[in-house]
Motif scaffolding. Structure first.
Motif, mmCIF file in Angstrom:
data_model
loop_
_atom_site.group_PDB
_atom_site.id
_atom_site.type_symbol
_atom_site.label_atom_id
_atom_site.label_comp_id
_atom_site.label_asym_id
_atom_site.label_seq_id
_atom_site.Cartn_x
_atom_site.Cartn_y
_atom_site.Cartn_z
ATOM 1 N N ILE A 1 0.834 -1.202 0.000
ATOM 2 C CA ILE A 1 0.000 0.000 0.000
ATOM 3 C C ILE A 1 0.869 1.253 0.000
ATOM 4 N N THR A 2 1.951 1.230 0.776
ATOM 5 C CA THR A 2 2.869 2.368 0.785
ATOM 6 C C THR A 2 3.536 2.537 -0.572
ATOM 7 N N ILE A 3 3.886 1.423 -1.230
ATOM 8 C CA ILE A 3 4.454 1.503 -2.576
ATOM 9 C C ILE A 3 3.487 2.203 -3.523
ATOM 10 N N ASP A 4 2.210 1.812 -3.447
ATOM 11 C CA ASP A 4 1.206 2.427 -4.313
ATOM 12 C C ASP A 4 1.091 3.919 -4.047
ATOM 13 N N GLU A 5 1.149 4.326 -2.771
ATOM 14 C CA GLU A 5 1.075 5.748 -2.436
ATOM 15 C C GLU A 5 2.311 6.497 -2.937
ATOM 16 N N ASP A 6 3.490 5.885 -2.803
ATOM 17 C CA ASP A 6 4.717 6.542 -3.253
ATOM 18 C C ASP A 6 4.719 6.762 -4.763
ATOM 19 N N LEU A 7 4.177 5.795 -5.498
ATOM 20 C CA LEU A 7 4.233 5.866 -6.956
ATOM 21 C C LEU A 7 3.394 6.991 -7.529
ATOM 22 N N VAL A 8 2.546 7.614 -6.704
ATOM 23 C CA VAL A 8 1.813 8.806 -7.152
ATOM 24 C C VAL A 8 2.790 9.869 -7.638
ATOM 25 N N GLY A 9 3.990 9.919 -7.068
ATOM 26 C CA GLY A 9 4.954 10.968 -7.379
ATOM 27 C C GLY A 9 5.476 10.962 -8.799
ATOM 28 N N ARG B 1 6.192 4.437 -15.372
ATOM 29 C CA ARG B 1 7.086 4.129 -14.268
ATOM 30 C C ARG B 1 6.333 3.438 -13.129
ATOM 31 N N ALA B 2 5.163 3.976 -12.789
ATOM 32 C CA ALA B 2 4.364 3.339 -11.742
ATOM 33 C C ALA B 2 3.955 1.933 -12.149
ATOM 34 N N ILE B 3 3.634 1.741 -13.415
ATOM 35 C CA ILE B 3 3.161 0.433 -13.884
ATOM 36 C C ILE B 3 4.260 -0.613 -13.782
ATOM 37 N N VAL B 4 5.461 -0.307 -14.278
ATOM 38 C CA VAL B 4 6.515 -1.331 -14.285
ATOM 39 C C VAL B 4 6.958 -1.678 -12.865
ATOM 40 N N VAL B 5 6.975 -0.696 -11.965
ATOM 41 C CA VAL B 5 7.354 -0.983 -10.579
ATOM 42 C C VAL B 5 6.304 -1.878 -9.917
ATOM 43 N N ALA B 6 5.026 -1.550 -10.114
ATOM 44 C CA ALA B 6 3.955 -2.353 -9.518
ATOM 45 C C ALA B 6 3.958 -3.774 -10.065
ATOM 46 N N LEU B 7 4.222 -3.929 -11.352
ATOM 47 C CA LEU B 7 4.262 -5.265 -11.944
ATOM 48 C C LEU B 7 5.461 -6.057 -11.441
ATOM 49 N N ALA B 8 6.624 -5.413 -11.388
ATOM 50 C CA ALA B 8 7.817 -6.107 -10.910
ATOM 51 C C ALA B 8 7.651 -6.554 -9.463
ATOM 52 N N ALA B 9 6.944 -5.746 -8.658
ATOM 53 C CA ALA B 9 6.701 -6.118 -7.261
ATOM 54 C C ALA B 9 5.799 -7.331 -7.151
ATOM 55 N N GLN B 10 5.097 -7.665 -8.231
ATOM 56 C CA GLN B 10 4.230 -8.837 -8.229
ATOM 57 C C GLN B 10 4.779 -9.941 -9.126
ATOM 58 N N GLN B 11 6.113 -9.971 -9.267
ATOM 59 C CA GLN B 11 6.819 -11.037 -9.968
ATOM 60 C C GLN B 11 6.482 -11.142 -11.447
ATOM 61 N N VAL B 12 6.253 -10.009 -12.078
ATOM 62 C CA VAL B 12 6.060 -9.983 -13.527
ATOM 63 C C VAL B 12 7.389 -9.602 -14.172
ATOM 64 N N GLY B 13 7.866 -10.442 -15.087
ATOM 65 C CA GLY B 13 9.152 -10.205 -15.718
ATOM 66 C C GLY B 13 9.088 -9.118 -16.777
ATOM 67 N N ILE B 14 10.267 -8.651 -17.172
ATOM 68 C CA ILE B 14 10.355 -7.548 -18.120
ATOM 69 C C ILE B 14 9.725 -7.902 -19.461
ATOM 70 N N LEU B 15 9.980 -9.114 -19.953
ATOM 71 C CA LEU B 15 9.427 -9.502 -21.246
ATOM 72 C C LEU B 15 7.906 -9.581 -21.195
ATOM 73 N N GLN B 16 7.364 -10.025 -20.054
ATOM 74 C CA GLN B 16 5.909 -10.057 -19.909
ATOM 75 C C GLN B 16 5.323 -8.648 -19.887
ATOM 76 N N MET B 17 6.014 -7.729 -19.225
ATOM 77 C CA MET B 17 5.547 -6.339 -19.212
ATOM 78 C C MET B 17 5.474 -5.778 -20.623
ATOM 79 N N LEU B 18 6.530 -6.001 -21.393
ATOM 80 C CA LEU B 18 6.611 -5.402 -22.716
ATOM 81 C C LEU B 18 5.649 -6.043 -23.700
ATOM 82 N N ALA B 19 5.107 -7.218 -23.348
ATOM 83 C CA ALA B 19 4.141 -7.891 -24.216
ATOM 84 C C ALA B 19 2.713 -7.399 -23.986
#
Length: 381
Positions: free
Chosen positions: A253-261, A267-285
């Motif tokens: 929850i604190t991560i989500d609040e910080d990413l408002v900045g 930037r917020a999307i890739v950080v949130a996805l990486a925090a939930q074990q989504v790999g870079i190639l999956q993000m870019l797809a």
């Protein structure tokens, strides 16, 4: 409108509320007004992604206004506007399809009065102005159980030892967290197999959702038990794990609040996805069609849930892409893998969000990454 003292409200506007922002003296560029709108929405100028192209702020402001469902624009100290900047502001409000309110106070020049007349502004009562409504930030939940020496208890005797040595209320909380973690890990190992990659993903999930030492120990013991039932001995050096630089120390929850900045929604999307074990190639797809009301769809069988602010970042990113001509099957994140890695590393510097390790340095083998956490996986004979 005069006769009523007004001031810029403190805090961030609630979704669906009016956005109040200040008009600074001597403005000459519309991009600066858009930047001030972004600041009023909580976008910070002291973190990564500020960029050198100020004109991008206009597109970003439009995307975020839509993402937060802003209902009106209220400009304070409008007497500082010139004919040129008022034209830019009116154009921005029209592009956002939002009503524009101008609050001004003495001294007002004759030139400003002529500007208002030329812009066909209508005098209204202050009581008609949409009043600010401030969002109450969510409070991050950090599980703490007040356990003494819990890290010394082996996983096979963890629950029985705590049941005998703690009060019933504490044990019920421990058992709930242990049971939830064990069920998730056991289901994942059943579905995906007890490979080193799957185990690494589960370790990252456990560490990412348990910033408190007690919660982390409970989660790791639950994972060890689940792995044991799948013929894997997960040896854990708990002191090394608790002190590891790869460990996440900020709750979701604190991560989500910080990413408002971040002004750039990707930037917020890739950080949130990486925090939930989504790999870079999956993000870019990911495509625009993968943005769903309940999160981001990864294939046919997995949807990654997003907390409120990150979900709005996904909406803003979709708006940006569609305004640039992208359609449903086009990429949501038109980035290189290096750009994603850089964004993850910068999140660590900006907010202390440690999601950059194994996900960004993809050449590091999961077994080696686990060893940095003091964890070794051994198949049982």
């Amino acid at each position: 409108m005069t006769g009523v003292a007004t001031a810029l409200p403190l805090g961030l506007p609630s979704p669906g509320a009016a956005l109040w922002f200040d008009i600074r003296p001597n403005l000459k560029r519309s991009a600066v007004i858009a930047g001030d709108m972004l600041s009023a929405l909580g976008k910070r100028r002291d973190v990564a992604g500020k960029g050198r192209n100020e004109n991008q702020d206009v597109a970003l402001a439009l995307a975020w206004l839509d993402a937060y469902d802003i209902s009106a624009l209220v400009a304070l100290d409008a007497q500082n506007l010139t004919r040129l900047t008022l034209g830019h502001l009116v154009a921005l409000a029209k592009a956002a399809s939002l009503p524009l309110w101008l609050l001004h106070r003495p001294p007002r020049s004759d030139n400003f009065e002529r500007i208002l007349a030329r812009a066909k502004a209508h005098p209204m009562r202050y009581s008609d102005v949409p009043q600010p409504s401030m969002r109450q930030p969510a409070t991050g939940v950090r599980l703490g159980f007040g356990l003494d020496d819990a890290s010394r208890i082996p996983f096979d005797r963890f629950r029985t030892t705590l049941e005998a040595s703690t009060d019933s209320e504490t044990y019920r909380a421990v058992e709930a967290h242990f049971g939830h973690t064990w069920a998730h890990c056991d289901d994942t190992l059943d579905r995906d197999g007890a490979t080193i990659d799957v185990l690494a993903n589960l370790v990252e999930w456990v560490t990412g959702t348990a910033p408190h030492d007690d919660a982390l120990v409970i989660g790791i013991r639950a994972l060890q038990l689940a792995a044991w039932h799948h013929d894997i001995y997960l040896k854990t050096d708990t002191p090394v794990l608790l002190c590891s630089s790869e460990r996440q120390l900020v709750d979701p929850i604190t991560i989500d609040e910080d990413l408002v900045g971040y002004r750039q929604p990707h930037r917020a999307i890739v950080v949130a996805l990486a925090a939930q074990q989504v790999g870079i190639l999956q993000m870019l797809a990911l495509t625009l069609d993968d943005v769903a009301p309940d999160g981001l769809r990864l294939g046919a069988h997995r949807t990654v849930p997003l907390l409120d602010n990150t979900a709005r970042a996904a909406k803003a990113q979709t708006d940006l892409r569609r305004r640039s001509g992208a359609e449903g099957k086009d990429k949501l994140l038109p980035l290189s893998d290096r750009a994603v890695s850089t964004a993850l590393n910068q999140a660590s510097l900006d907010f202390g969000i440690c999601v950059h390790g194994r996900r960004a340095d993809r050449h590091v083998h999961p077994r080696r990454w686990l060893s940095r956490l003091g964890i070794t996986a051994t198949a049982l004979p």
